[in-house]
Design a protein around this motif. Structure first.
Motif, mmCIF file in Angstrom:
data_model
loop_
_atom_site.group_PDB
_atom_site.id
_atom_site.type_symbol
_atom_site.label_atom_id
_atom_site.label_comp_id
_atom_site.label_asym_id
_atom_site.label_seq_id
_atom_site.Cartn_x
_atom_site.Cartn_y
_atom_site.Cartn_z
ATOM 1 N N ALA A 238 18.016 -28.533 -7.430
ATOM 2 C CA ALA A 238 16.886 -28.961 -8.259
ATOM 3 C C ALA A 238 17.336 -29.243 -9.680
ATOM 4 N N ILE A 241 14.521 -29.283 -13.574
ATOM 5 C CA ILE A 241 13.084 -29.184 -13.258
ATOM 6 C C ILE A 241 12.759 -29.572 -11.827
ATOM 7 N N GLY A 242 13.773 -29.890 -11.047
ATOM 8 C CA GLY A 242 13.516 -30.255 -9.661
ATOM 9 C C GLY A 242 13.818 -31.698 -9.323
ATOM 10 N N THR A 243 14.186 -32.495 -10.332
ATOM 11 C CA THR A 243 14.494 -33.905 -10.077
ATOM 12 C C THR A 243 15.929 -34.100 -9.603
ATOM 13 N N ASN A 272 9.962 -29.784 -1.636
ATOM 14 C CA ASN A 272 9.623 -30.364 -2.937
ATOM 15 C C ASN A 272 10.273 -29.504 -4.008
ATOM 16 N N VAL A 274 10.584 -29.952 -7.237
ATOM 17 C CA VAL A 274 9.826 -29.788 -8.482
ATOM 18 C C VAL A 274 8.874 -28.608 -8.340
ATOM 19 N N GLU A 275 8.158 -28.560 -7.215
ATOM 20 C CA GLU A 275 7.239 -27.437 -6.975
ATOM 21 C C GLU A 275 7.998 -26.124 -6.876
ATOM 22 N N THR A 277 10.747 -25.208 -8.172
ATOM 23 C CA THR A 277 11.360 -24.760 -9.425
ATOM 24 C C THR A 277 10.355 -24.094 -10.348
ATOM 25 N N GLN A 278 9.100 -24.503 -10.264
ATOM 26 C CA GLN A 278 8.100 -23.934 -11.167
ATOM 27 C C GLN A 278 7.297 -22.795 -10.549
ATOM 28 N N GLU A 366 6.801 -27.215 -15.801
ATOM 29 C CA GLU A 366 7.851 -27.332 -14.783
ATOM 30 C C GLU A 366 8.757 -26.116 -14.614
#
Length: 485
Positions: A238, A241-243, A272, A274-275, A277-278, A366
């Motif tokens: 990730a 931020i997951g990108t 996912n 992004v999800e 990571t946050q 994020e």
């Protein structure tokens, strides 16, 4: 005139970061980033090395990352081999004393990640025949942190560490469960008064009471196993931020595969990133199950303290093994110190769960910046519950004895038998018998026979332990209804 001896300064090496140059102890494997973190976060006085599982987990992540980067042609063989060897040494217990940053820290765990990067880099440099701090050859950021970010390294390391700690806790709970099962078998024929709301209820056996404790532990062991399924989803690859910025497109799959091989944990990459990571939901779930374990353990300990209370002015149905003198002023007093310490562990775990809940909720956009306190709270709970279960099993439950005379005395004095007689003599008669027994102090059995409500043969059958403590075949209540009328 004699002069005082001159104190020689310890040798140092110069390291640089974005804030400038600093002298780092030459003997240290950590570097400038770790040094600044130690200075900035003088909070608990507890370094992350207090949790060996976490240190080993960080080494697992760094080893998997190096192997994945090597597979992709991003890291040469010499550096890869040195990093892998250094990680293996750490996993074997070496250099844990070099993981010195405080467990409570700002920066979402960046200091923890950099502590690992620097220690592994400097040990790898030694293995390559170079001096510590020679980062032109092997760099904590350029090579150790390649294709990574704190934001995927730290949560993944927490999951690895939690996996192994959870299974150790399950093993400890099983020791306690087996101790209760052994006592359930030992006490299976001992009748006693069951209680609800601290009032006399119906008969049961002491074995049934202890068997319930074994079952409740088994249930929570299963809940813990369920949590481990959630731990298997990771966000490696990730990066920030997951990108996946700065990571190779194939890196996430490769690092996940290597990490599974290294740890034996069946990891999968989150669908996912992004999800993933946050979101700190998995840690909320884990902490909630640990709270459940703590609450039920505390309830069991409350029961043990009640059942052993006295020994003469309380219930006194069981005897806890005496572990130490209980008073500095009252001779002969012995306290239930082992259940008491487990109660206190439970209080702590409940508080830790509140901390984890607030920390998870406080994440913004994020990233959740508060994983350090999540980690500290969860690992404290796991460690203390593990130790508490083993202590309770070995220093308390295994040595419990039944006070048989007291059990019989309370059973004979109690009116709980009227509940068993109710289907045979009717509710109204049973109520009258109960009131008279309480008023006169006479036994329920004597009053029933005196009033000729049942025969002595029937009464003996009704009052058999197996009839009093388990379901019985349907019976005809017509005669009882007529007598009641």
């Amino acid at each position: 005139m004699n002069s005082l001896p001159t104190r020689r300064a310890s040798p140092t090496r110069i390291e640089r970061d974005l804030l400038g140059e600093r002298e780092v102890p030459a003997s240290a494997y950590y570097g400038v980033h770790t040094l600044r973190a130690v200075e900035n976060f003088d909070i608990s006085g507890t370094p992350i090395s207090i949790y060996p599982d976490l240190v080993n987990a960080l080494a697992c992540v760094k080893k998997a990352a190096a192997l994945a980067n090597h597979d992709l042609g991003l890291l040469d063989t010499e550096r890869t081999n040195a990093i892998v060897a250094a990680c293996d040494e750490i996993r074997a217990g070496a250099l844990h004393d070099q993981f010195v940053v405080d467990v409570i820290q700002g920066g979402a765990g960046t200091s923890t990640n950099m502590n690992a990067n620097e220690v592994i880099a400097n040990r790898a440099l030694e293995l390559m025949g170079r001096e510590r701090g020679n980062y032109d050859v092997l760099h904590p950021n350029e090579h150790l942190n390649l294709s990574q970010s704190t934001n995927d390294v730290v949560p993944t390391a927490l999951k690895i560490a939690s996996w192994f700690a959870i299974y150790r806790l399950i093993d400890a709970m099983d020791v306690l469960r087996l101790a209760f099962e052994a006592k359930a078998a030992e006490f299976k024929d001992l009748l006693k008064v069951g209680r609800t709301q601290l009032q006399d209820a119906v008969p049961m056996t002491l074995g049934q009471e202890f068997s319930a404790y074994a079952v409740t532990l088994a249930e929570d062991m299963e809940r813990l196993r369920e949590v481990t399924h959630l731990i298997c989803e990771i966000n490696m690859g990730a990066t920030a931020i997951g990108t996946g910025i700065t990571a190779h497109p194939e890196y996430a799959e490769l690092v996940c595969r290597h990490l599974s091989q290294i740890t034996g944990i069946p990891f999968v990459t989150a669908p996912n990133l992004v999800e993933a990571t946050q979101d700190a939901g998995v840690f909320v779930q884990m902490s909630g199950v640990l709270k459940r374990v703590a609450v039920k353990l505390s309830k069991i300990c409350n029961d043990l303290r009640l059942l052993s209370s006295g020994p003469r002015a309380g219930l006194g149905e069981i005897n806890l093994p005496p572990m130490q003198a209980g008073s500095s002023i009252m001779p002969g007093k012995v306290n239930p110190v082992i259940p008491e310490v487990v109660n206190q562990i439970a209080f702590e775990v409940i508080g830790n769960d509140v901390t984890v809940s607030f920390a998870a909720e406080a994440g913004q956009l994020e990233l959740n910046a508060f994983l350090p306190i999540v980690a500290h709270s969860i690992f404290k709970s796991l460690t203390h519950l593990h130790n508490g279960c083993l202590t309770l099993a070995k220093r308390c439950v295994g040595g419990i004895t039944a006070n048989r005379d007291r059990l019989e005395e309370l059973m004979n004095r109690s009116i709980v038998l009227v509940t068993a007689l109710n289907p045979y003599i009717g509710y109204a008669n049973a109520t009258e018998i109960a009131q008279e027994a309480l008023r006169t102090g006479r036994s329920v059995a004597d009053l029933v026979l005196e009033k000729k409500l049942v025969t002595s043969e029937k009464l003996s059958e009704i009052l058999r332990p197996e009839s009093l403590t388990q379901p019985v075949k349907p019976f005809n209540t017509s005669s009882a209804s007529k007598r009641s009328a």
